[in-house]
Write an enzyme that holds these catalytic residues in place. Sequence first.
Site, short mmCIF file in Angstrom:
data_model
loop_
_atom_site.label_atom_id
_atom_site.label_comp_id
_atom_site.label_asym_id
_atom_site.label_seq_id
_atom_site.Cartn_x
_atom_site.Cartn_y
_atom_site.Cartn_z
N HIS A 79 -2.00 0.79 15.48
CA HIS A 79 -0.59 1.10 15.04
C HIS A 79 0.56 0.97 15.65
CE1 HIS A 79 -3.82 3.54 12.98
NE2 HIS A 79 -2.88 3.48 11.79
N GLU A 93 -4.67 -6.47 2.58
CA GLU A 93 -3.54 -7.40 3.17
C GLU A 93 -3.64 -8.76 2.74
OE1 GLU A 93 -3.47 -3.58 4.85
OE2 GLU A 93 -5.30 -4.93 5.10
N GLU A 125 0.70 -1.18 0.05
CA GLU A 125 -0.01 0.04 -0.06
C GLU A 125 0.75 1.32 -0.02
OE1 GLU A 125 -2.46 -0.47 3.44
OE2 GLU A 125 -3.15 -2.51 2.77
#
Length: 338
Positions: free
Chosen positions: A129, A60, A29
């Site tokens: 994250h 993914e 990405e």
Amino acid sequence: MARMTMIQSIRSAMDNAMEKDDNVVVFGEDVGFFGGVFRCTQGLQEKYGKNRCFDSPISESGIIGTAIGMAAYGLRPCVEIQFADYMYPGYDQITQEAARIRFRSNGDFTVPMVVRMPTGGGIFGGQTHSQSPEALFAHVAGIKTVIPSNPYDAKGLLLAAIEDDDPVMFLEPKRLYNGPFDGHHDRPVTPWSKHELGEVPEDYYTVPLSKAAIRREGSDVTVLVYGTMVYVAEAAAEEAGVDAEIIDLRTILPLDLDAIVTSVKKTGRCVIVHEATMTCGFGAELMALVAENCFYDLEAPIIRVTGYDTPYPHAHEWEYFPGPKRVGEALKKVMESA
């Protein structure tokens, strides 16, 4: 030698690999025109074209599935999952397909693919994250798991991973991307005051995927670490005044058990440090291996210092991480044990 950040050394590794072997392709990405969210692939599309460095859909499972097919048919994909937290939709294909094709085909097919992913916290990225999922990969036979701690190792390990004929999960500690981490502090320090940028050859070289490195020699206690925690352990040992031998594992699978056993038999004590949660973390495997192989050499119980068993706390991430204070307390405690 050039002075590089880890981002620059990772980019240099992919550049060297793509220049050496036309079968190496890079995708994920935003890795093409944009150069990746952390700019690790910046300039590769311009240099090698859109057929060898390109953007993928936001999928993914699609990235991993495509890479598996490419690898089985002769290419060497080096793909990026934007954050390690995002790898779960592709985890099924990593564990059920990539890890097993060599065995299912009796060696007729291999899957020489690398999955790069930023790991760990320290950039205030929040719960989705900042995770450290290395134990999920180490549990799966058929894949290798690498976690570098410095720019030199990052480049050499990545080139070795791209050369490898089996799938490699390459976890890149985000706190180390733009400069070495000053482990003396429990919070970010800018500029990075203790360590300078890594000296990294611009030419092609590899670092073996199965060898740990002694970052600090010592005789009192062995500290087993990887990634960002190398710097925390160094700082903790200095502040606590403990003559600690710090072993940077570099790869947690394959694991350099000989280096671990040699060190623990010398020191008689062991502290294990990692950022991921404690329960079923990779430290538990390390503890079991040390106990199995060094039981009669131990002079004190093995201690783990890890992240807490909670969902990742965005507002309190620097209290969540093992810092020099917590690690130093563990070092003192293990030295006090009879």
